[in-house]
Design a protein around this motif. Structure first.
Motif, PDB file in Angstrom:
ATOM      1  N   UNK A   1      -4.646  -3.058 -10.466  1.00 61.93           N
ATOM      2  CA  UNK A   1      -3.496  -2.779  -9.600  1.00 61.93           C
ATOM      3  C   UNK A   1      -2.501  -1.805 -10.224  1.00 61.93           C
ATOM      4  N   UNK A   2      -2.093  -1.952 -11.488  1.00 56.17           N
ATOM      5  CA  UNK A   2      -1.141  -0.975 -12.048  1.00 56.17           C
ATOM      6  C   UNK A   2      -1.680   0.448 -11.997  1.00 56.17           C
ATOM      7  N   UNK A   3      -2.971   0.612 -12.256  1.00 59.98           N
ATOM      8  CA  UNK A   3      -3.548   1.966 -12.219  1.00 59.98           C
ATOM      9  C   UNK A   3      -3.483   2.524 -10.814  1.00 59.98           C
ATOM     10  N   UNK A   4      -3.779   1.691  -9.818  1.00 62.10           N
ATOM     11  CA  UNK A   4      -3.725   2.147  -8.434  1.00 62.10           C
ATOM     12  C   UNK A   4      -2.299   2.496  -8.015  1.00 62.10           C
ATOM     13  N   UNK A   5      -1.337   1.733  -8.472  1.00 59.31           N
ATOM     14  CA  UNK A   5       0.043   2.032  -8.122  1.00 59.31           C
ATOM     15  C   UNK A   5       0.484   3.357  -8.725  1.00 59.31           C
ATOM     16  N   UNK A   6       0.017   3.656  -9.952  1.00 59.17           N
ATOM     17  CA  UNK A   6       0.376   4.938 -10.563  1.00 59.17           C
ATOM     18  C   UNK A   6      -0.305   6.098  -9.847  1.00 59.17           C
ATOM     19  N   UNK A   7      -1.552   5.890  -9.414  1.00 50.99           N
ATOM     20  CA  UNK A   7      -2.275   6.962  -8.746  1.00 50.99           C
ATOM     21  C   UNK A   7      -1.609   7.320  -7.411  1.00 50.99           C
ATOM     22  N   UNK A   8      -1.106   6.328  -6.694  1.00 50.64           N
ATOM     23  CA  UNK A   8      -0.537   6.576  -5.367  1.00 50.64           C
ATOM     24  C   UNK A   8       0.979   6.353  -5.359  1.00 50.64           C
ATOM     25  N   UNK A   9       1.615   6.729  -6.491  1.00 54.82           N
ATOM     26  CA  UNK A   9       3.061   6.523  -6.597  1.00 54.82           C
ATOM     27  C   UNK A   9       3.858   7.435  -5.681  1.00 54.82           C
ATOM     28  N   UNK A  10       3.255   8.530  -5.221  1.00 53.93           N
ATOM     29  CA  UNK A  10       3.986   9.462  -4.373  1.00 53.93           C
ATOM     30  C   UNK A  10       4.023   9.004  -2.914  1.00 53.93           C
ATOM     31  N   UNK A  11       2.880   8.654  -2.337  1.00 51.66           N
ATOM     32  CA  UNK A  11       2.829   8.349  -0.916  1.00 51.66           C
ATOM     33  C   UNK A  11       2.534   6.877  -0.606  1.00 51.66           C
ATOM     34  N   UNK A  12       1.954   6.142  -1.601  1.00 54.16           N
ATOM     35  CA  UNK A  12       1.674   4.698  -1.430  1.00 54.16           C
ATOM     36  C   UNK A  12       0.790   4.430  -0.220  1.00 54.16           C
ATOM     37  N   UNK A  13      -0.129   5.345   0.096  1.00 50.77           N
ATOM     38  CA  UNK A  13      -1.035   5.153   1.218  1.00 50.77           C
ATOM     39  C   UNK A  13      -2.262   6.035   1.028  1.00 50.77           C
ATOM     40  N   UNK A  14      -3.409   5.607   1.578  1.00 45.87           N
ATOM     41  CA  UNK A  14      -4.632   6.400   1.509  1.00 45.87           C
ATOM     42  C   UNK A  14      -4.556   7.605   2.421  1.00 45.87           C
ATOM     43  N   UNK A  15      -3.825   7.478   3.534  1.00 45.37           N
ATOM     44  CA  UNK A  15      -3.740   8.563   4.495  1.00 45.37           C
ATOM     45  C   UNK A  15      -4.833   8.449   5.532  1.00 45.37           C
ATOM     46  N   UNK A  16      -4.747   9.294   6.533  1.00 42.61           N
ATOM     47  CA  UNK A  16      -5.733   9.268   7.603  1.00 42.61           C
ATOM     48  C   UNK A  16      -5.359  10.216   8.708  1.00 42.61           C
ATOM     49  N   UNK A  17      -5.646   9.812   9.917  1.00 43.26           N
ATOM     50  CA  UNK A  17      -5.407  10.655  11.076  1.00 43.26           C
ATOM     51  C   UNK A  17      -3.913  10.933  11.211  1.00 43.26           C
ATOM     52  N   UNK A  18      -3.470  12.201  11.163  1.00 43.47           N
ATOM     53  CA  UNK A  18      -2.031  12.491  11.287  1.00 43.47           C
ATOM     54  C   UNK A  18      -1.489  12.146  12.669  1.00 43.47           C
ATOM     55  N   UNK A  19      -2.349  12.256  13.703  1.00 44.80           N
ATOM     56  CA  UNK A  19      -1.866  11.888  15.042  1.00 44.80           C
ATOM     57  C   UNK A  19      -1.551  10.393  15.119  1.00 44.80           C
ATOM     58  N   UNK A  20      -2.401   9.594  14.470  1.00 44.90           N
ATOM     59  CA  UNK A  20      -2.138   8.156  14.465  1.00 44.90           C
ATOM     60  C   UNK A  20      -0.866   7.835  13.689  1.00 44.90           C
ATOM     61  N   UNK A  21      -0.645   8.546  12.554  1.00 44.46           N
ATOM     62  CA  UNK A  21       0.583   8.329  11.787  1.00 44.46           C
ATOM     63  C   UNK A  21       1.806   8.703  12.611  1.00 44.46           C
ATOM     64  N   UNK A  22       1.717   9.837  13.332  1.00 44.80           N
ATOM     65  CA  UNK A  22       2.839  10.232  14.192  1.00 44.80           C
ATOM     66  C   UNK A  22       3.043   9.219  15.318  1.00 44.80           C
ATOM     67  N   UNK A  23       1.915   8.705  15.839  1.00 40.23           N
ATOM     68  CA  UNK A  23       2.002   7.701  16.904  1.00 40.23           C
ATOM     69  C   UNK A  23       2.720   6.438  16.414  1.00 40.23           C
ATOM     70  N   UNK A  24       2.434   6.003  15.178  1.00 42.14           N
ATOM     71  CA  UNK A  24       3.101   4.808  14.636  1.00 42.14           C
ATOM     72  C   UNK A  24       4.587   5.051  14.422  1.00 42.14           C
ATOM     73  N   UNK A  25       4.931   6.255  13.921  1.00 42.44           N
ATOM     74  CA  UNK A  25       6.350   6.551  13.731  1.00 42.44           C
ATOM     75  C   UNK A  25       7.085   6.599  15.071  1.00 42.44           C
TER      76      UNK A  25
END
Length: 711
Positions: A99-123
């Motif tokens: 877990x600490x290694x994963x938190x350091x790897x994704x310290x900027x966005x804290x998410x894997x990412x995916x479809x930008x339309x879906x992200x915009x839809x959630x926002x």
């Protein structure tokens, strides 16, 4: 006399006043208590109605948010994004890292990412809905997309994620949202893909309760009442002040001051608790299966103000009624004094003067309000007039007695000569009277026996008449009851036949509804197939068809809901059809039983009519017999009475004859005594005349002067 009259007046006034006071105060007390209980019960019912309405609003709001979160978790776009995130995590070998290694790897966005339309839809969804935050993870617990940046990348170590992944749904404890200045609640739903047993991710939806808080704050229940929502520990979740005042943010998620006194049961309850401004009426209603409670609070003085006002009005009218009663008693006392007491007092004064020998008093017989008092004065006047006449008659009789005494002395000599003749006549009369007495006594005994026989016959005839009358009355009443029962049974048979016809019509209508439900299920099946084909075509179109895929998925859900509703409707219609058939059979059996009972009632009514006619005929004969027996008994009684009178007269005549015979022998010896008695009678007449002179008479009733001089 005057003191006793005054005591009577005082006793009457005191008794009437006390009785009126007791009656009026008792009525006021009973009426005040009854009205107070009714108004307090109405206030409690009003508080319970308001709390129940608010509880239903809170329950519907929570249920809508849960269904909304579950619909988002079932969205194809979210499911696809969770599956893609799992593939991305496996391709990057993220599950092999700590877990600490994963938190350091994704310290900027804290998410894997995916479809930008879906992200915009959630926002955008958080901006136009009640949700303050939305994000979801893939099956390893790694954040994929969200409406805003999450605090951690790895969520698998969180309790909410583990509970939601294992149970499918998890609802967290309420927390305070400082940005919304309200309590927030999270609802976590497992994301499941078709034909996949395990959850492919978890969706977390957080929504604030500020909307409910504003709703309760805007709700003006009046009378200084306010609404609150608390949890099982008594902590304040939502609070609304009376008249639009909002809760203090520092009080949220803290136990309210009187939490231990407020009932929190599985049903609505009412209690009275002390408050800062006095006692308060508290009504609690459970929400969300007993997790929360809606609390309705109102000052007891305000809630029961109507009861106090009504009680005060009753007391005021009681005082007015008591005053009116006293006035009526005083008026009645004055009327009684004028129409009864004063005339009775005058009658007493007249009686006192008459007792003193003054018969010259004049009685005024004026008309009074009471007939009895007028009769009393008339009787007193009649008594005075009669006494005057009596005294005058006594004076005249005294004069006549003196003259008769002289005549008696002269008659004694003639009586001695006729005594011997009377003695011989009396002996012959005595013999004949004895013979007649024996004959009359024997006839009287025979008449007595005949009277006893006639009495027994009359009593038997009267008893027979009473029994025949009773039998006729019973038969007549039972016949009327059976006639009424026959009419009711006929009406019942008509109603049963009408109910059977209506049940048949209802069965036909249920068949038509079932055909319509079958058609609705067929339409839902076709719609579901079209939605599935549209989803396949959207998947083939790639990113350009994702929006159309969401629409197709919503259409498929609508078709599923319609199919489920049609199935439930078909089951309900079948159940209704079966119950209608059973009701029709029961109504048919009831109609048959009603016809049988009506026939039996008619037969019984005819039999009772025959019994009543026969009893009436027997009653007529019995009355004739009783009448003849009564006439015979009356005739025998008259004969017996006459024989008794004759026997008594004969015995009296016999005794008188014997007495006359004995007295004739003594008459000669008593002649001298009669002469002596005549002299004494003259002396007594003189004394009586002197005693009567003490009475005072009117001038027109005084004896003539010459008669007084002769006396």
């Amino acid at each position: 006399m005057s003191s006793r009259t005054q005591q009577l007046r005082q006793s009457f006034l005191l008794t009437g006043s006390v009785s009126a006071l007791v009656l009026v105060m008792g009525f006021a007390l009973l009426a005040s208590r009854s009205v107070t209980r009714i108004v307090e019960r109405q206030a409690n019912e009003r508080g319970q109605d308001v709390a129940t309405h608010v509880a239903s609003l809170v329950g519907m709001y929570l249920q809508e948010r849960r269904r909304e979160a579950e619909a988002l978790a079932r969205s194809p776009a979210v499911v696809r994004a969770a599956l893609d995130g799992s593939q991305q995590a496996i391709s990057q070998r993220l599950p092999q890292l700590d877990t600490p290694t994963l938190e350091r790897m994704f310290t900027q966005r804290h998410a894997l990412g995916g479809d930008p339309d879906l992200a915009a839809y959630l926002r955008d969804y958080t901006q136009r809905s009640e949700f303050a935050e939305l994000f979801f993870t893939e099956r390893h617990g790694y954040s994929v997309l969200g409406s805003k940046r999450t605090s951690d990348f790895v969520q698998s170590d969180e309790e909410w994620w583990r509970r939601a992944a294992a149970d499918g749904i998890y609802e967290g404890t309420p927390r305070y949202d400082s940005s919304a200045a309200a309590v927030s609640l999270e609802h976590d739903v497992a994301i499941r893909a078709p034909r996949v047993t395990a959850a492919v991710g978890v969706l977390k939806a957080v929504f604030a309760l500020d909307r409910l808080s504003k709703l309760l704050t805007a709700t003006d229940v009046g009378g200084g009442a306010r609404l609150q929502v608390v949890d099982a520990q008594g902590r304040l979740l939502i609070g609304g002040g009376g008249g639009g005042g909002g809760p203090n943010p520092s009080d949220l998620l803290h136990p309210i001051s009187d939490a231990a006194l407020i009932p929190r049961l599985e049903r609505a309850d009412t209690a009275t608790v002390p408050g800062p401004a006095g006692e308060e009426l508290v009504v609690t209603v459970p929400v969300d299966n007993g997790k929360w409670w809606v609390v309705f609070r109102q000052p007891k003085a305000t809630a029961y103000a109507a009861a106090r006002t009504t009680a005060a009005s009753i007391v005021l009218w009681t005082v007015v009624l008591f005053g009116t009663t006293l006035a009526l008693l005083f008026a009645f006392w004055r009327r009684l004094n004028r129409r009864v007491t004063e005339p009775v007092k005058a009658a007493g004064a007249i009686a006192s003067r008459v007792a003193g020998g003054d018969l010259s008093v004049t009685v005024v017989t004026e008309r009074t309000g009471a007939a009895e008092v007028g009769d009393l004065l008339s009787s007193v006047h009649t008594m005075v007039v009669a006494l005057r006449r009596l005294v005058g008659a006594i004076r005249t009789a005294a004069d006549e007695a003196a003259a008769m005494a002289t005549e008696i002395s002269a008659s004694t000599e003639e009586m001695s000569a006729s005594t011997e003749e009377m003695s011989a006549t009396c002996q012959d009369l005595t013999k004949r009277a004895a013979e007649q007495a024996q004959l009359v006594r024997a006839g009287a005994d025979d008449a007595t026996k005949i009277l006893q026989i006639a009495t027994i016959l009359a009593a038997g005839a009267e008893d027979s008449v009473r029994r025949n009358t009773a039998v006729a009355d019973v038969a007549r009443r039972n016949k009327e009851v059976l006639d009424e029962s026959t009419e009711h049974l006929a009406k019942l048979a008509e109603e049963v036949n009408r109910g059977a016809a209506e049940a048949e019509a209802l069965a036909r209508a249920s068949s038509e509804i079932q055909k319509f439900v079958t058609q609705a299920k067929a339409v839902a099946t076709q719609t579901n197939m079209l939605a599935l084909n549209a989803a396949i075509e959207a998947a083939r179109a790639g990113p350009q068809g994702r929006g159309f895929a969401v629409v197709a998925d919503e259409v498929r859900k609508l078709a599923s809901v319609a199919a489920a509703g049609a199935t439930e409707t078909a089951d309900t219609v079948r159940g209704v059809l079966g119950r209608v058939q059973a009701m029709r059979d029961r109504l048919t059996q009831l109609a048959h039983g009603t016809d049988v009972a009506r026939g039996a009632a008619q037969t019984a009514a005819q039999g009772l009519g025959t019994v009543a006619a026969e009893a009436q005929a027997s009653d007529v004969w019995g009355r004739e017999i009783a009448k003849m027996a009564g006439e015979m008994r009356t005739l025998v009684e008259e004969i017996s009475a006459r024989l008794g009178s004759v026997a008594q007269g004969t015995e009296t005549l016999l005794a008188s004859a014997q007495e006359i015979a004995a007295s004739s022998e003594e008459q000669s010896a008593s002649t001298q005594e009669i002469a002596s008695s005549a002299n004494q009678l003259a002396e007594a007449a003189d004394k009586l005349t002197g005693a009567v002179k003490s009475f005072r008479l009117l001038a027109d009733e005084e004896p003539p002067p010459q008669q007084q001089a002769a006396d």
